[in-house]
Design an enzyme around this catalytic site. Structure first.
Site, PDB file in Angstrom:
ATOM      1  CG  HIS A   1       3.992  39.785  43.303  1.00  0.00           C
ATOM      2  ND1 HIS A   1       4.058  39.088  44.477  1.00  0.00           N
ATOM      3  CD2 HIS A   1       3.116  40.791  43.520  1.00  0.00           C
ATOM      4  CE1 HIS A   1       3.269  39.649  45.379  1.00  0.00           C
ATOM      5  NE2 HIS A   1       2.668  40.679  44.809  1.00  0.00           N
TER       6      HIS A   1
ATOM      7  CE1 TYR B   1       7.227  29.411  47.751  1.00  0.00           C
ATOM      8  CE2 TYR B   1       7.628  31.594  46.830  1.00  0.00           C
ATOM      9  CZ  TYR B   1       6.884  30.418  46.868  1.00  0.00           C
ATOM     10  OH  TYR B   1       5.806  30.256  46.027  1.00  0.00           O
TER      11      TYR B   1
ATOM     12  N   PRO C   1       2.482  22.216  47.302  1.00  0.00           N
ATOM     13  CG  PRO C   1       1.433  23.190  49.160  1.00  0.00           C
ATOM     14  CD  PRO C   1       1.886  21.875  48.614  1.00  0.00           C
TER      15      PRO C   1
ATOM     16  CE  LYS D   1       5.199  26.193  38.148  1.00  0.00           C
ATOM     17  NZ  LYS D   1       4.642  27.522  38.090  1.00  0.00           N
TER      18      LYS D   1
ATOM     19  CE1 TYR E   1       6.859  30.277  42.948  1.00  0.00           C
ATOM     20  CE2 TYR E   1       6.270  32.309  41.815  1.00  0.00           C
ATOM     21  CZ  TYR E   1       6.161  31.468  42.913  1.00  0.00           C
ATOM     22  OH  TYR E   1       5.350  31.816  43.969  1.00  0.00           O
TER      23      TYR E   1
HETATM   24  P1  RFL Z   1     -10.520  20.962  42.621  1.00  0.00           P
HETATM   25  O1  RFL Z   1     -10.322  22.396  42.834  1.00  0.00           O
HETATM   26  O2  RFL Z   1     -10.281  20.020  43.739  1.00  0.00           O
HETATM   27  O3  RFL Z   1     -12.015  20.808  42.095  1.00  0.00           O
HETATM   28  C1  RFL Z   1     -12.641  19.551  41.989  1.00  0.00           C
HETATM   29  C2  RFL Z   1     -14.139  19.748  42.166  1.00  0.00           C
HETATM   30  O4  RFL Z   1     -14.807  18.506  41.983  1.00  0.00           O
HETATM   31  C3  RFL Z   1     -15.794  18.359  42.986  1.00  0.00           C
HETATM   32  N1  RFL Z   1     -16.079  16.927  43.146  1.00  0.00           N
HETATM   33  C4  RFL Z   1     -17.194  16.328  42.684  1.00  0.00           C
HETATM   34  N2  RFL Z   1     -18.258  16.811  42.039  1.00  0.00           N
HETATM   35  C5  RFL Z   1     -19.246  15.928  41.719  1.00  0.00           C
HETATM   36  N3  RFL Z   1     -19.204  14.608  42.030  1.00  0.00           N
HETATM   37  C6  RFL Z   1     -18.144  14.073  42.676  1.00  0.00           C
HETATM   38  N4  RFL Z   1     -18.096  12.788  42.956  1.00  0.00           N
HETATM   39  C7  RFL Z   1     -17.075  14.957  43.041  1.00  0.00           C
HETATM   40  N5  RFL Z   1     -15.900  14.783  43.669  1.00  0.00           N
HETATM   41  C8  RFL Z   1     -15.320  15.988  43.729  1.00  0.00           C
HETATM   42  C9  RFL Z   1     -15.191  19.024  44.199  1.00  0.00           C
HETATM   43  O5  RFL Z   1     -16.179  19.411  45.148  1.00  0.00           O
HETATM   44  C10 RFL Z   1     -14.485  20.222  43.565  1.00  0.00           C
HETATM   45  O6  RFL Z   1     -15.326  21.355  43.493  1.00  0.00           O
HETATM   46  O7  RFL Z   1      -9.654  20.414  41.393  1.00  0.00           O
HETATM   47  P2  RFL Z   1      -9.143  21.165  40.037  1.00  0.00           P
HETATM   48  O8  RFL Z   1     -10.258  21.902  39.361  1.00  0.00           O
HETATM   49  O9  RFL Z   1      -8.375  20.156  39.306  1.00  0.00           O
HETATM   50  O10 RFL Z   1      -8.150  22.312  40.575  1.00  0.00           O
HETATM   51  C11 RFL Z   1      -6.944  21.985  41.204  1.00  0.00           C
HETATM   52  C12 RFL Z   1      -6.588  23.057  42.251  1.00  0.00           C
HETATM   53  O11 RFL Z   1      -7.698  23.238  43.114  1.00  0.00           O
HETATM   54  C13 RFL Z   1      -5.335  22.686  43.072  1.00  0.00           C
HETATM   55  O12 RFL Z   1      -4.362  22.105  42.242  1.00  0.00           O
HETATM   56  C14 RFL Z   1      -4.711  23.923  43.751  1.00  0.00           C
HETATM   57  O13 RFL Z   1      -5.559  24.454  44.728  1.00  0.00           O
HETATM   58  C15 RFL Z   1      -3.377  23.552  44.387  1.00  0.00           C
HETATM   59  N6  RFL Z   1      -2.747  24.670  45.111  1.00  0.00           N
HETATM   60  C16 RFL Z   1      -2.065  25.662  44.445  1.00  0.00           C
HETATM   61  N7  RFL Z   1      -2.041  25.673  43.098  1.00  0.00           N
HETATM   62  C17 RFL Z   1      -1.448  26.703  42.433  1.00  0.00           C
HETATM   63  O14 RFL Z   1      -1.439  26.678  41.196  1.00  0.00           O
HETATM   64  N8  RFL Z   1      -0.857  27.767  43.077  1.00  0.00           N
HETATM   65  C18 RFL Z   1      -0.844  27.834  44.430  1.00  0.00           C
HETATM   66  O15 RFL Z   1      -0.367  28.836  44.977  1.00  0.00           O
HETATM   67  C19 RFL Z   1      -1.435  26.748  45.166  1.00  0.00           C
HETATM   68  N9  RFL Z   1      -1.464  26.763  46.508  1.00  0.00           N
HETATM   69  C20 RFL Z   1      -2.849  24.753  46.502  1.00  0.00           C
HETATM   70  C21 RFL Z   1      -2.170  25.814  47.182  1.00  0.00           C
HETATM   71  C22 RFL Z   1      -3.606  23.839  47.227  1.00  0.00           C
HETATM   72  C23 RFL Z   1      -3.702  23.963  48.596  1.00  0.00           C
HETATM   73  N10 RFL Z   1      -4.549  23.047  49.251  1.00  0.00           N
HETATM   74  C24 RFL Z   1      -5.450  23.403  50.255  1.00  0.00           C
HETATM   75  C25 RFL Z   1      -4.691  21.701  48.729  1.00  0.00           C
HETATM   76  C26 RFL Z   1      -2.229  25.938  48.540  1.00  0.00           C
HETATM   77  C27 RFL Z   1      -2.973  25.013  49.274  1.00  0.00           C
HETATM   78  C28 RFL Z   1      -2.980  25.152  50.748  1.00  0.00           C
HETATM   79  C1  PHB Z   2      -0.686  31.158  48.331  1.00  0.00           C
HETATM   80  O1  PHB Z   2      -0.707  32.408  48.269  1.00  0.00           O
HETATM   81  O2  PHB Z   2      -1.634  30.516  48.785  1.00  0.00           O
HETATM   82  C2  PHB Z   2       0.507  30.429  47.864  1.00  0.00           C
HETATM   83  C3  PHB Z   2       1.543  31.131  47.257  1.00  0.00           C
HETATM   84  C4  PHB Z   2       2.671  30.447  46.828  1.00  0.00           C
HETATM   85  C5  PHB Z   2       2.761  29.079  47.006  1.00  0.00           C
HETATM   86  C6  PHB Z   2       1.721  28.371  47.583  1.00  0.00           C
HETATM   87  C7  PHB Z   2       0.586  29.053  48.031  1.00  0.00           C
HETATM   88  O3  PHB Z   2       3.878  28.430  46.601  1.00  0.00           O
END
Ligand code: RFL
Ligand code: PHB
Length: 389
Positions: free
Chosen positions: A72, A194, A286, A290, A377
């Site tokens: 994009h 957005y 979110p 980031k 961004y």
């Molecule tokens: P994770 O992905 O949470 O992975 C951590 C892993 O550790 C495991 N774990 C354990 N394993 C062994 N022993 C234990 N005691 C443990 N405790 C935990 C867990 O099962 C898991 O597999 O962390 P990591 O690797 O630091 O990654 C971070 C990302 O997952 C997170 O920042 C993003 O998902 C946030 N986020 C977004 N980030 C973006 O860069 N762009 C986005 O568009 C974006 N959208 C989002 C998001 C997060 C969301 N949610 C659901 C929180 C949208 C949503 C809705």
């Molecule tokens: C997503 O596609 O899940 C998404 C995209 C942009 C955001 C957060 C989540 O800022």
């Protein structure tokens, strides 16, 4: 048993670190609490920064992302029923790629296994010890693993952060959450939208030419059971509408969930030979997309620092890890807070709502303001390479 680096958590951070260390000739063991299928199907982030894409490609795990990810060149801000496009390519000569987090995770797991990695799933009793020595240990399933470095890549609810000495946390919770859905429907727009509407924020995102991902601002204490599919679609239609005839395509819901919004930074990110990275150390709301990008940026710094420590005995890069990582973390924390406060409706705070609208108007009217948004961004430049050599 011994290894060079013991990594707790097989999210994007733990898996990429294991991969980058392998490319530097450093062996690691990854211990994950969940099963492989669970981590590969967890629906989360969807936007990859310019630099994240380049790093995945450069390290040999970008083939499917290049084939299936959607590049994009801009995004749409919608407020006062009008759309304003922020043109990333024109403003900062960068782009983002829409590619699901679970796809990145699948690609990393496939590559690690092909490279003969020791990835252990369903390990739910990890304990960390020996932190006063330079041979820390990780115990799980009755087995003790002794390592040069232990990495807590175990997310916000992990067990590693509590071992850090002198830990200080700063945080902010927001009065709203996001209700997210995944729908079997072609995206109704080519770029992310957005939208700030009187009823609250809505985001139109996507995963593929046939799957739409969307979010709605809801109160922090909202219960999912109160949101029927009909109510979700009705609110999405209302909040995403504009005066230019935008229409939203519906489809069966494949997933729905509520995510709380929080900013959180825990320092230091290291004590002796234990380090944390990604969500284990910091969380952003979110809105700025980031979280995962920041987790992968930590890992880039960490891969370089561990490379220096284990190949050349250099302590300085390793000791500087917290400070180096936090420079980016705080800038992303600011950006995520800014996007969140600009796009969400406070309701009980008319002053905040007027300021938010004024900032959106400024981004829509001013090239420098739009460029500032585009720069953060699409991702700030990195300070260094991922490899020590
Ligand atoms: P994770 O992905 O949470 O992975 C951590 C892993 O550790 C495991 N774990 C354990 N394993 C062994 N022993 C234990 N005691 C443990 N405790 C935990 C867990 O099962 C898991 O597999 O962390 P990591 O690797 O630091 O990654 C971070 C990302 O997952 C997170 O920042 C993003 O998902 C946030 N986020 C977004 N980030 C973006 O860069 N762009 C986005 O568009 C974006 N959208 C989002 C998001 C997060 C969301 N949610 C659901 C929180 C949208 C949503 C809705
Ligand atoms: C997503 O596609 O899940 C998404 C995209 C942009 C955001 C957060 C989540 O800022």
């Amino acid at each position: 048993m011994r290894t060079q680096v013991a990594i707790v958590g097989a999210g994007p951070a733990g898996l990429l670190l294991s991969h980058l260390l392998h490319l530097q000739g450093i062996e690691s063991v990854v211990l994950e609490r969940r099963d492989r299928d669970y981590v590969e199907s967890r629906v989360r982030a969807g936007v990859l920064e310019h630099g994240t894409v380049e790093m995945l490609r450069e390290t040999g795990v970008g083939a499917r992302m290049d084939a299936e990810g959607m590049v994009h060149e801009g995004t749409i801000l919608r407020f006062d029923h009008h759309s304003h496009r922020v043109d990333f390519r024109e403003l900062v000569d960068r782009t983002i790629t829409v590619y699901g987090q679970q796809e990145v995770v699948k690609d990393l797991i496939a590559r690690r296994l092909a490279d003969g990695a020791d990835l252990r799933f369903e390990v739910d009793d990890v304990a960390i010890g020996g932190l006063d020595t330079d041979r820390p240990t990780v115990t799980a399933g009755g087995e003790t693993l002794s390592a040069d470095v232990v990495v807590g890549a175990d997310g916000f609810h992990g067990i590693s952060r509590e071992h850090l000495k002198g830990l200080e946390t700063v945080d902010r919770t927001y009065a709203f959450s996001w209700l997210g859905i995944l729908a079997e429907a072609p995206p109704s727009t080519a770029e992310l939208v957005y939208a700030r509407h009187e009823n609250g924020f809505a985001l139109h995102s996507m995963r593929s030419p046939s799957i739409t991902r969307m979010y709605l601002q809801v109160p922090a204490d909202e219960v999912l059971a109160d949101w029927s599919d009909d109510r979700i679609w009705s609110e999405l239609h209302t909040r995403l509408a504009d005066d230019d005839g935008f229409t939203l395509t519906e489809g069966p819901l494949l997933d729905k969930g509520i995510t709380p919004m929080r900013s959180f930074v825990a320092t230091p990110m290291q004590t002796g030979r234990l380090v944390t990275c990604g969500d284990a150390a910091h969380i952003v709301p979110p809105t700025g997309a980031k979280g995962m990008n920041l987790a992968l940026a930590d890992v880039r710094v960490l891969s370089h620092a561990i490379g220096g420590l284990l190949t050349d005995g250099r302590e300085d890069l390793f000791e500087a890890y917290t400070d180096t990582a936090l420079r980016r973390v705080w800038r992303a924390t600011w950006f995520s807070w800014w996007m969140t406060s600009m796009l969400h409706v406070q309701g009980d705070d008319p002053f905040a709502d007027r300021l938010a609208l004024a900032q959106l108007a400024q981004v829509a009217a001013s090239r420098p303001a739009a460029a500032m948004l585009a720069e953060s961004y699409t991702g700030l430049p990195y300070e260094q390479g991922w490899s020590y050599r």
